[in-house]
Design a protein around this motif. Structure first.
Motif, short mmCIF file in Angstrom:
data_model
loop_
_atom_site.label_atom_id
_atom_site.label_comp_id
_atom_site.label_asym_id
_atom_site.label_seq_id
_atom_site.Cartn_x
_atom_site.Cartn_y
_atom_site.Cartn_z
N GLU A 1 49.00 47.12 46.12
CA GLU A 1 47.63 47.58 46.00
C GLU A 1 47.63 49.08 45.69
O GLU A 1 48.69 49.73 45.72
N TYR A 2 46.46 49.60 45.41
CA TYR A 2 46.34 51.02 45.16
C TYR A 2 46.26 51.81 46.47
O TYR A 2 45.72 51.33 47.47
N ILE B 1 38.98 51.64 45.79
CA ILE B 1 40.25 50.93 45.85
C ILE B 1 40.05 49.46 45.46
O ILE B 1 40.88 48.88 44.74
N ASP B 2 38.96 48.85 45.91
CA ASP B 2 38.67 47.47 45.53
C ASP B 2 38.50 47.35 44.02
O ASP B 2 38.99 46.39 43.40
N VAL B 3 37.80 48.32 43.42
CA VAL B 3 37.62 48.32 41.96
C VAL B 3 38.97 48.44 41.26
O VAL B 3 39.27 47.69 40.32
N ASN C 1 42.00 47.76 42.39
CA ASN C 1 42.83 46.56 42.59
C ASN C 1 42.37 45.42 41.69
O ASN C 1 43.20 44.69 41.12
N THR C 2 41.07 45.27 41.54
CA THR C 2 40.53 44.21 40.69
C THR C 2 40.88 44.46 39.23
O THR C 2 41.29 43.55 38.49
N LYS D 1 36.86 53.22 49.84
CA LYS D 1 37.33 51.84 50.00
C LYS D 1 36.87 50.98 48.83
O LYS D 1 37.64 50.16 48.30
N THR D 2 35.62 51.18 48.40
CA THR D 2 35.12 50.41 47.27
C THR D 2 35.87 50.78 45.99
O THR D 2 36.15 49.91 45.15
#
Length: 213
Positions: free
Chosen positions: A192-193, A10-12, A14-15, A7-8
């Motif tokens: 999103e990814y 994916i956050d990276v 997306n950012t 999950k983290t």
């Protein structure tokens, strides 16, 4: 390091995607290069996925365990995308130009930011090599070191040419083409990814293979 590394990750991703394409708009307006640092983003992504931290502000390898991360971003690139300086040569390090450089490295990670040709969507792929144990990778590296030492190769830049915008895992090099172990793949879906593949087992037993051609 993270309770939910996927999950983290994916956050990276997306950012990174947000900042890259926001910056690209201004670059296009001004006829300037897109402001981005795929090297730093790639190292952050690897640390998130593997739990191996970096060295903060210290000099040395990219990761605290001695592993290195190589990155290449093909988005809006005007140059031929490649991984540079994959193995050390021509530096003052006592390990430079010898297989001893690979003997002390747990992993070599390769992070490629390119496009899926099937749907024209951005994606990120990560391959992982275990330099201490990967017989075929070591064979290519040893041949390159040999040719560099006897003058057949003059540049000290060991380059690998990744499968940019191609749906395979073949890296090419004058000393041998190999299929590299794919650890991770995620793709942009327009919002999103999404993770398309995650194979953490390659960190334990992944090995390069010869291409089928």
């Amino acid at each position: 390091m993270f309770r939910n590394p996927l999950k983290t990750a994916i956050d990276v991703l997306n950012t990174h995607h947000l900042h890259f394409f926001e910056g690209q708009q201004f670059a296009e307006m001004t006829d300037q290069p897109t402001p981005e640092d795929s090297r730093a983003w790639s190292q952050i992504l690897i640390s998130v996925l593997t739990g191996i931290p970096g060295l903060a502000r210290q000099k040395g390898p990219d990761l605290a365990d001695g592993s290195d991360v190589k990155s290449a971003n093909a988005w809006f690139s005007i140059d031929k995308v490649r991984f540079n300086g994959v193995i050390k040569a021509g530096t003052q390090s006592s390990l430079s130009g010898t297989m001893a450089y690979l003997d002390q490295m747990p992993y070599l990670f390769f992070v490629l930011w390119d496009i899926n040709p099937d749907n024209n969507m951005e994606r990120t792929r990560i391959w992982a090599v275990r330099p201490q144990y990967d017989r075929l990778f070591r064979k290519v590296a040893e041949e390159w070191y040999s040719q560099y030492a006897n003058g057949q190769i003059r540049s000290n830049n060991f380059q690998l040419h990744p499968p940019v915008n191609v749906n395979d895992d073949v890296f090419t090099n004058r000393c041998g083409d190999l299929v590299y172990p794919l650890l991770f793949m995620a793709e942009w879906n327009g919002r999103e990814y999404e993770i398309r593949l995650y194979s953490p087992e390659v960190l334990d037993d992944g090995e390069c293979q010869y291409p089928s051609y």
